[in-house]
Design a protein around this motif. Structure first.
Motif, PDB file in Angstrom:
ATOM      1  N   LYS A  50     -86.098  19.058  91.000  1.00 18.17           N
ATOM      2  CA  LYS A  50     -84.805  18.374  90.894  1.00 18.17           C
ATOM      3  C   LYS A  50     -85.042  16.914  90.528  1.00 18.17           C
ATOM      4  O   LYS A  50     -86.007  16.296  90.992  1.00 18.17           O
ATOM      5  N   THR A  57     -84.114  10.231  92.836  1.00 14.52           N
ATOM      6  CA  THR A  57     -84.698  11.230  93.735  1.00 14.52           C
ATOM      7  C   THR A  57     -85.380  12.319  92.911  1.00 14.52           C
ATOM      8  O   THR A  57     -84.778  12.869  91.976  1.00 14.52           O
ATOM      9  N   VAL A 106     -87.547  15.904  93.474  1.00 14.91           N
ATOM     10  CA  VAL A 106     -88.081  16.962  94.323  1.00 14.91           C
ATOM     11  C   VAL A 106     -89.100  17.738  93.491  1.00 14.91           C
ATOM     12  O   VAL A 106     -88.803  18.142  92.363  1.00 14.91           O
ATOM     13  N   GLU A 115     -89.932  15.531  98.619  1.00 16.98           N
ATOM     14  CA  GLU A 115     -88.903  14.735  97.960  1.00 16.98           C
ATOM     15  C   GLU A 115     -89.337  13.274  97.966  1.00 16.98           C
ATOM     16  O   GLU A 115     -89.719  12.741  99.009  1.00 16.98           O
ATOM     17  N   LYS A 126     -88.326   9.248  96.612  1.00 17.51           N
ATOM     18  CA  LYS A 126     -87.295   8.340  96.114  1.00 17.51           C
ATOM     19  C   LYS A 126     -87.961   7.060  95.636  1.00 17.51           C
ATOM     20  O   LYS A 126     -88.884   6.558  96.285  1.00 17.51           O
TER      21      LYS A 126
END
Length: 319
Positions: free
Chosen positions: A178, A239, A241, A255, A257
């Motif tokens: 993601k 972000t 993933v 994940e 950031k």
């Protein structure tokens, strides 16, 4: 007699009637094979003001008369010009016209002498239509153009995407799950004059650029969607993933950031070169397993991409 697409002999005293016809194009500084083209099946709205030939739009637009309220120009059967369902003639040869145009025709748009092309209540989350506009096509004379006006459109929105590559061993993998831009403004109003500008709403939203399974390689490759966005200064986390698979086949999904400062903007060709504006985001992947530490690396390139309107810039952001 109505004539289209032919030149007038200036030695003739009579005033030949021409029907208004248009050839839409995409604006660019120089010709290039990479230029995008105006869609052949797309219509646009166009309006015009009239001035005596002794007056110029730049100095005298406040005196201009509305000659053509906004009308829809549609592609003709020959595929070469756009015109109106019912022909509209040029004015007498002692007057010239200045045009403003926008596309698509059904966009919530208005045209005025003071503010140019105006797009209202734009929300790119709800509608990903590529909004186009023109600067004033000033002081057009039917005898110079043969009745056919070239209409160079510009982009009001920018298109953003991500490209990704990894720096891990050949027997290891990084699979992107993601990519999300955590917060960006998505609503606003556009005005093309006196200078193009957006009036942004304060509301923000998440933009999901990719969701799925994408195995990265050692060369940058485009991932996910190209998303139309309102040009703006972005100060927001991205972000990511991902799944990290080691040479032993064990894996972990994490994940990450990272905060970016990036200017999402509409870009132009620079000195005739077709380029790409991007900002490099480097993500260090560190996985502690028993007494071993496995290192990986992901590179993301967030970019503003409009074909034939691109430049290059890289800034590193370490996690």
């Amino acid at each position: 007699v109505i004539m289209t697409g032919c030149a007038l002999d200036r030695q003739n005293d009579y005033d030949v009637e021409y029907a208004l016809e248009f050839q839409p194009a995409m604006y660019m500084h120089v010709a290039t094979d990479g230029a995008d083209r105006f869609p052949a099946d797309r219509t646009f709205g166009i309006c015009a003001w009239s001035l005596p030939e002794r007056d110029a739009w730049e100095d005298d637009n406040s005196k201009a008369d509305v000659y053509l309220p906004v009308k829809e120009a549609v592609p003709m059967s020959d595929g070469k010009v756009w015109a109106f369902d019912e022909p509209v003639l040029w004015p007498a040869k002692n007057r010239h016209l200045t045009f403003l145009a926008y596309s698509p025709y059904d966009a919530a748009a208005e045209c005025s002498v003071e503010e140019g092309v105006c797009f209202g209540n734009v929300d790119v989350l709800e509608d990903q239509t590529d909004l186009l506009y023109t600067e004033p096509l000033a002081d057009m004379d039917k005898t110079d153009c043969g009745g056919v006006v070239t209409v160079p459109f510009r982009h009001a929105l920018c298109s953003m995407n991500f490209r990704v590559k990894n720096r891990v061993a050949d027997d290891e993998k990084i699979i992107i799950k993601k990519i999300i831009l955590d917060a960006a403004r998505h609503c606003g109003d556009f005005r093309s004059m006196p200078d193009p500008r957006w009036i942004l709403d304060a509301r923000t939203a998440r933009f999901v650029f990719f969701e799925g399974d994408y195995q990265t390689g050692h060369q940058p490759s485009e991932i996910g969607d190209n998303i139309l966005m309102i040009p703006q200064a972005l100060e927001t986390p991205v972000t990511v993933v991902y799944e990290f698979v080691t040479h032993a086949g064990t894996s972990i999904t994490q994940e990450l950031k990272t905060f970016i400062v990036y200017m999402a903007t509409i870009l132009q060709l620079h000195r005739g070169r077709l380029m790409y504006q991007g900002q490099l985001i480097e993500l260090d992947v560190v996985w502690h397993k028993a007494k071993h530490i496995v290192y990986g690396h992901i590179e993301l390139l967030i970019g503003s991409k409009i074909t034939a309107q691109r430049t290059q810039q890289k800034v590193k952001h370490d996690l």
